[in-house]
Design a protein around this motif. Structure first.
Motif, short mmCIF file in Angstrom:
data_model
loop_
_atom_site.label_atom_id
_atom_site.label_comp_id
_atom_site.label_asym_id
_atom_site.label_seq_id
_atom_site.Cartn_x
_atom_site.Cartn_y
_atom_site.Cartn_z
N ASN A 1 0.81 -1.23 0.00
CA ASN A 1 0.00 0.00 0.00
C ASN A 1 0.85 1.28 0.00
OD1 ASN A 1 -2.53 -1.38 0.01
ND2 ASN A 1 -2.17 -1.83 2.16
N LEU A 2 1.95 1.25 -0.73
CA LEU A 2 2.81 2.43 -0.87
C LEU A 2 2.63 3.01 -2.27
CD1 LEU A 2 6.02 0.96 0.77
CD2 LEU A 2 4.44 2.62 1.78
N ARG A 3 2.83 4.32 -2.39
CA ARG A 3 2.70 4.95 -3.70
C ARG A 3 3.80 4.48 -4.63
NH1 ARG A 3 3.76 11.19 -2.03
NH2 ARG A 3 5.84 10.56 -2.45
N PRO A 4 3.50 4.48 -5.91
CA PRO A 4 4.52 4.08 -6.89
C PRO A 4 5.61 5.14 -7.01
CG PRO A 4 2.54 4.83 -8.02
CD PRO A 4 2.22 4.80 -6.55
N LEU A 5 6.78 4.70 -7.39
CA LEU A 5 7.89 5.60 -7.66
C LEU A 5 7.92 5.94 -9.14
CD1 LEU A 5 10.69 3.88 -5.54
CD2 LEU A 5 9.19 5.78 -4.88
N ARG A 6 8.51 7.08 -9.46
CA ARG A 6 8.72 7.50 -10.85
C ARG A 6 10.18 7.86 -11.01
NH1 ARG A 6 4.43 12.11 -11.00
NH2 ARG A 6 5.28 12.26 -8.93
N ILE A 7 10.61 7.91 -12.23
CA ILE A 7 12.01 8.23 -12.53
C ILE A 7 12.20 9.74 -12.53
CG2 ILE A 7 13.82 8.07 -14.28
CD1 ILE A 7 12.66 5.33 -15.01
N ASP A 8 13.23 10.20 -11.85
CA ASP A 8 13.58 11.61 -11.76
C ASP A 8 14.84 11.85 -12.59
OD1 ASP A 8 15.49 13.64 -10.21
OD2 ASP A 8 13.41 14.23 -9.81
N ALA A 9 14.79 12.82 -13.50
CA ALA A 9 15.89 13.07 -14.44
C ALA A 9 17.21 13.38 -13.75
CB ALA A 9 15.51 14.20 -15.39
N ALA A 10 17.19 14.22 -12.71
CA ALA A 10 18.44 14.57 -12.02
C ALA A 10 19.05 13.36 -11.34
CB ALA A 10 18.18 15.68 -11.00
N LEU A 11 18.21 12.50 -10.75
CA LEU A 11 18.73 11.31 -10.10
C LEU A 11 19.25 10.29 -11.11
CD1 LEU A 11 16.15 10.85 -7.22
CD2 LEU A 11 18.50 11.68 -7.05
N VAL A 12 18.59 10.20 -12.24
CA VAL A 12 19.07 9.29 -13.29
C VAL A 12 20.46 9.73 -13.75
CG1 VAL A 12 18.73 8.53 -15.68
CG2 VAL A 12 16.81 8.55 -14.10
N HIS A 13 20.63 11.02 -13.96
CA HIS A 13 21.93 11.56 -14.38
C HIS A 13 23.00 11.23 -13.34
CE1 HIS A 13 24.43 14.50 -16.64
NE2 HIS A 13 25.02 14.60 -15.47
N ALA A 14 22.69 11.49 -12.08
CA ALA A 14 23.64 11.21 -11.01
C ALA A 14 23.95 9.72 -10.92
CB ALA A 14 23.09 11.72 -9.67
N ALA A 15 22.93 8.89 -11.02
CA ALA A 15 23.12 7.43 -10.89
C ALA A 15 23.93 6.88 -12.05
CB ALA A 15 21.76 6.74 -10.82
N ARG A 16 23.64 7.32 -13.25
CA ARG A 16 24.39 6.81 -14.41
C ARG A 16 25.85 7.24 -14.35
NH1 ARG A 16 19.82 7.75 -19.10
NH2 ARG A 16 18.53 5.96 -18.54
N ASP A 17 26.10 8.48 -13.98
CA ASP A 17 27.49 8.94 -13.84
C ASP A 17 28.22 8.14 -12.77
OD1 ASP A 17 27.19 10.86 -15.82
OD2 ASP A 17 27.31 12.57 -14.44
N TYR A 18 27.56 7.92 -11.63
CA TYR A 18 28.20 7.20 -10.53
C TYR A 18 28.43 5.73 -10.90
CZ TYR A 18 29.52 5.97 -5.79
OH TYR A 18 30.21 5.54 -4.69
N SER A 19 27.48 5.14 -11.58
CA SER A 19 27.64 3.74 -12.03
C SER A 19 28.86 3.61 -12.94
CB SER A 19 26.39 3.26 -12.76
OG SER A 19 25.30 3.19 -11.89
N ALA A 20 29.01 4.54 -13.86
CA ALA A 20 30.17 4.51 -14.77
C ALA A 20 31.47 4.65 -13.97
CB ALA A 20 30.05 5.61 -15.82
N LYS A 21 31.46 5.51 -12.97
CA LYS A 21 32.64 5.70 -12.11
C LYS A 21 32.98 4.41 -11.36
CE LYS A 21 34.18 8.54 -8.21
NZ LYS A 21 33.79 9.67 -7.34
#
Length: 96
Positions: A30-50
């Motif tokens: 019974n929790l609300r769904p999550l959505r993708i946030d552009a700033a977090l995607v950018h941060a996550a992809r950069d950090y994953s590459a690192k």
């Protein structure tokens, strides 16, 4: 990478599959769904590459890292996952 947010961006099929698996579990609790946030995607992809370049697997300083991408909010969280075979699937990651 996944938070309630007004802003959305293009995501890969694997990202959409993982988001769906996470939201299935959230709905069951019974929790609300999550959505993708552009700033977090950018941060996550950069950090994953690192992490891949440096051959490490660590959270590091999450708050400071996100602030560098202009991310603001009262609460932060981060999940890192890695696996092979079934453990590399969205269902395997969420189950773990």
């Amino acid at each position: 990478m996944l938070v309630p947010a007004a802003q959305a961006m293009t995501s890969s099929q694997s990202e959409r599959t993982l988001l769906g698996a996470i939201n299935d579990v959230r709905a069951a609790h019974n929790l609300r769904p999550l959505r993708i946030d552009a700033a977090l995607v950018h941060a996550a992809r950069d950090y994953s590459a690192k992490l891949i370049r440096r051959d490490i697997f660590t959270h590091g300083s999450l708050g400071r890292r996100l602030a560098g991408y202009g991310v603001q909010g009262p609460i932060y969280g981060e999940n890192l996952a890695w696996g092979k075979g079934e453990r590399a699937t969205a269902q395997g990651i969420v189950h773990s």
